[in-house]
Design a protein around this motif. Structure first.
Motif, short mmCIF file in Angstrom:
data_model
loop_
_atom_site.label_atom_id
_atom_site.label_comp_id
_atom_site.label_asym_id
_atom_site.label_seq_id
_atom_site.Cartn_x
_atom_site.Cartn_y
_atom_site.Cartn_z
N GLU A 61 0.83 -1.21 0.00
CA GLU A 61 0.00 0.00 0.00
C GLU A 61 0.87 1.26 0.00
N ILE A 65 0.84 4.21 -2.82
CA ILE A 65 0.63 5.61 -2.47
C ILE A 65 1.78 6.48 -2.99
N LYS A 67 3.64 5.68 -5.46
CA LYS A 67 3.76 5.39 -6.90
C LYS A 67 5.16 4.87 -7.25
N LEU A 119 3.34 12.24 -4.71
CA LEU A 119 2.50 11.93 -3.56
C LEU A 119 1.29 12.86 -3.52
N GLU A 120 0.10 12.28 -3.56
CA GLU A 120 -1.11 13.09 -3.50
C GLU A 120 -1.29 13.67 -2.10
N ASP A 122 -2.38 14.65 1.40
CA ASP A 122 -3.01 13.94 2.53
C ASP A 122 -3.31 12.47 2.25
N SER A 123 -2.49 11.82 1.42
CA SER A 123 -2.72 10.39 1.18
C SER A 123 -2.12 9.55 2.30
N LEU A 124 -1.23 10.13 3.12
CA LEU A 124 -0.67 9.46 4.30
C LEU A 124 -0.74 10.40 5.51
N GLU A 127 0.40 14.39 7.53
CA GLU A 127 1.59 14.79 6.78
C GLU A 127 2.37 15.85 7.54
N ARG A 135 7.00 18.47 -1.99
CA ARG A 135 6.08 18.13 -3.07
C ARG A 135 6.29 19.05 -4.28
#
Length: 188
Positions: A61, A65, A67, A119-120, A122-124, A127, A135
């Motif tokens: 996962e 996330i 990529k 990294l999108e 707030d995907s983890l 943050e 980013r």
């Protein structure tokens, strides 16, 4: 008529402690229960989903996330000290889990290994504040990509011409660490 055996408080505690570190069949044997009965109890206790129970994500996962390839995450665990935990889900399938807070602490020290522009937002969560800045930086990371003969020749040419590791890194799109290691192998 079916007979239901109640679980003693110490049995429930043992389930909570052993879930994920032992297979369900091993826990069921210790409790003298069937796997089906144990699965029902785990579901009723709200522990049936190991990921949500532990609050961690799997290596796969994390790779999705970020990529990147899952093997890159596994190499971070094996060779670059990213903390992880092995858990058994359901019967015997083992998963590598990573605590999100542990990942962010590791990522802060290893920013050069990750292209945060992929990294999108707030995907983890949660943050850290520094991720927003990272980013915006487009990085070319080539983690664990095999060197071609042409790249090796180009590396040796640049090195012999007296170029710095920073310059070589920009030319080849590789980290200074990987260039240093490759040079050591090629020269020795």
């Amino acid at each position: 008529m079916s007979f239901k055996m109640k679980y003693a408080p110490e049995d429930l505690q043992m389930i909570k402690e052993q879930l994920g570190s032992q297979s369900l069949s091993a826990i069921a044997r210790r409790l003298n229960r069937t796997i089906t009965a144990l699965e029902v109890k785990i579901t009723r206790m709200g522990l049936s989903h190991t990921k949500s129970h532990t609050g961690m994500i799997t290596a796969g996962e994390l790779a999705r996330i970020l990529k990147i390839d899952r093997n890159t995450v596994m190499q971070w665990i094996l060779n670059h000290e990213l903390d992880s935990y092995q858990r058994i889900t359901r019967n015997k399938k083992r998963f590598t889990f990573i605590n999100i807070d542990d990942f962010w602490a590791w990522a802060d020290k290893n920013r050069h290994k990750i292209d945060f522009s992929r990294l999108e937002l707030d995907s983890l969560p949660p943050e850290p504040h520094w991720v927003a800045i990272e980013r915006t930086l487009k990085k070319q990371t080539t983690n664990y990509k095999a060197w071609t003969k042409q790249e090796e020749r180009q590396l040796l040419e640049c090195y012999c011409c007296g170029k710095s590791l920073t310059e070589i890194s920009k030319i080849l799109g590789r980290t200074q660490e990987s260039i240093r290691k490759k040079l050591k192998r090629l020269i020795n």
